[in-house]
Design a protein around this motif. Structure first.
Motif, mmCIF file in Angstrom:
data_model
loop_
_atom_site.group_PDB
_atom_site.id
_atom_site.type_symbol
_atom_site.label_atom_id
_atom_site.label_comp_id
_atom_site.label_asym_id
_atom_site.label_seq_id
_atom_site.Cartn_x
_atom_site.Cartn_y
_atom_site.Cartn_z
ATOM 1 N N ALA A 39 0.849 -1.188 0.000
ATOM 2 C CA ALA A 39 0.000 0.000 0.000
ATOM 3 C C ALA A 39 0.886 1.241 0.000
ATOM 4 C CB ALA A 39 -0.909 -0.012 1.223
ATOM 5 N N ALA A 41 -0.492 4.536 -0.116
ATOM 6 C CA ALA A 41 -1.221 5.719 0.348
ATOM 7 C C ALA A 41 -0.727 6.170 1.721
ATOM 8 C CB ALA A 41 -2.715 5.423 0.417
ATOM 9 N N ILE A 52 -8.297 5.033 3.201
ATOM 10 C CA ILE A 52 -7.364 3.962 3.549
ATOM 11 C C ILE A 52 -8.054 2.933 4.427
ATOM 12 C CG2 ILE A 52 -5.261 3.436 4.862
ATOM 13 C CD1 ILE A 52 -4.175 6.186 3.837
ATOM 14 N N ARG A 56 -8.752 -1.038 3.623
ATOM 15 C CA ARG A 56 -8.323 -2.101 4.550
ATOM 16 C C ARG A 56 -9.494 -2.988 4.943
ATOM 17 N NH1 ARG A 56 -4.755 1.696 8.411
ATOM 18 N NH2 ARG A 56 -2.838 1.666 7.210
ATOM 19 N N GLU A 67 3.092 -1.315 4.156
ATOM 20 C CA GLU A 67 3.121 0.041 3.632
ATOM 21 C C GLU A 67 4.455 0.297 2.942
ATOM 22 O OE1 GLU A 67 1.994 2.889 6.583
ATOM 23 O OE2 GLU A 67 0.132 1.840 7.027
#
Length: 188
Positions: A39, A41, A52, A56, A67
């Protein structure tokens, strides 16, 4: 031939959901298969934090999520395993983090470090054993942006998408939740 797949389209076109469906098919093929989402973001404001969290919550629970807001190539290399499919979600936000960071812990980079980060990602794609699904936005279909910074971003994303596509066996264009897929032609 590469086993990577670029999924591109507009905002809310169904890109992430399509990548998740493909990943679920991958998991169904073998009990040895795993999926990791890289991810990109960052929660720069409350609306983005909610996006976000929604991603999730909607993501299948058997997917691992890591991340990777800046060092995407490094993260991809760290996951290299032919039994692990990696979803990169998404290249657009990764580029924004690198060229126009909104969080103080992500420093802005100059043209040279951006070129290095991009080269590192492209090298990781060429060398990883993992199949990779890359999600990105197609934002170059509209009018030419008024500001130089935004024009630069649009241009860089277009170049990034083209370069990533060269490492992919398939490209899917998402429109209104519908996937239009084709195999990539290799030019020699």
């Amino acid at each position: 031939m590469s086993h990577h797949h670029l999924i591109i389209g507009g905002q809310r076109s169904g890109k992430s959901r399509h990548a998740e469906r493909l990943a679920m098919r991958w998991l169904a093929q073998s009990p040895d298969h795993a999926v990791t989402v890289l991810a990109t973001a960052t929660a720069s404001d409350e609306e983005m934090r909610q996006r976000i969290e929604r991603h999730r919550a909607e993501r299948p629970t058997m997917f691992q999520t890591l991340e990777a807001p800046v060092h995407l190539g490094q993260a991809l290399r760290g996951l290299a395993d032919a039994r692990r499919l990696v979803i990169v979600d998404c290249l657009t936000l990764w580029l924004a983090n690198v060229l126009m960071p909104l969080l103080p812990q992500i420093p802005a980079v100059s043209a040279s470090p951006w070129a290095d980060l991009k080269a590192d990602l492209l090298f990781a794609l060429r060398s990883t054993a993992s199949p990779v699904l890359l999600v990105s936005n197609e934002i170059g279909c509209g009018v030419i942006p008024m500001g130089a910074d935004v024009r630069h971003f649009v241009d860089e994303l277009g170049r990034l998408n083209q370069d990533v596509a060269q490492s992919c066996a398939q490209i899917t264009l998402m429109a209104a939740g519908q996937a239009f897929t084709r195999d990539v032609e290799v030019w020699t």
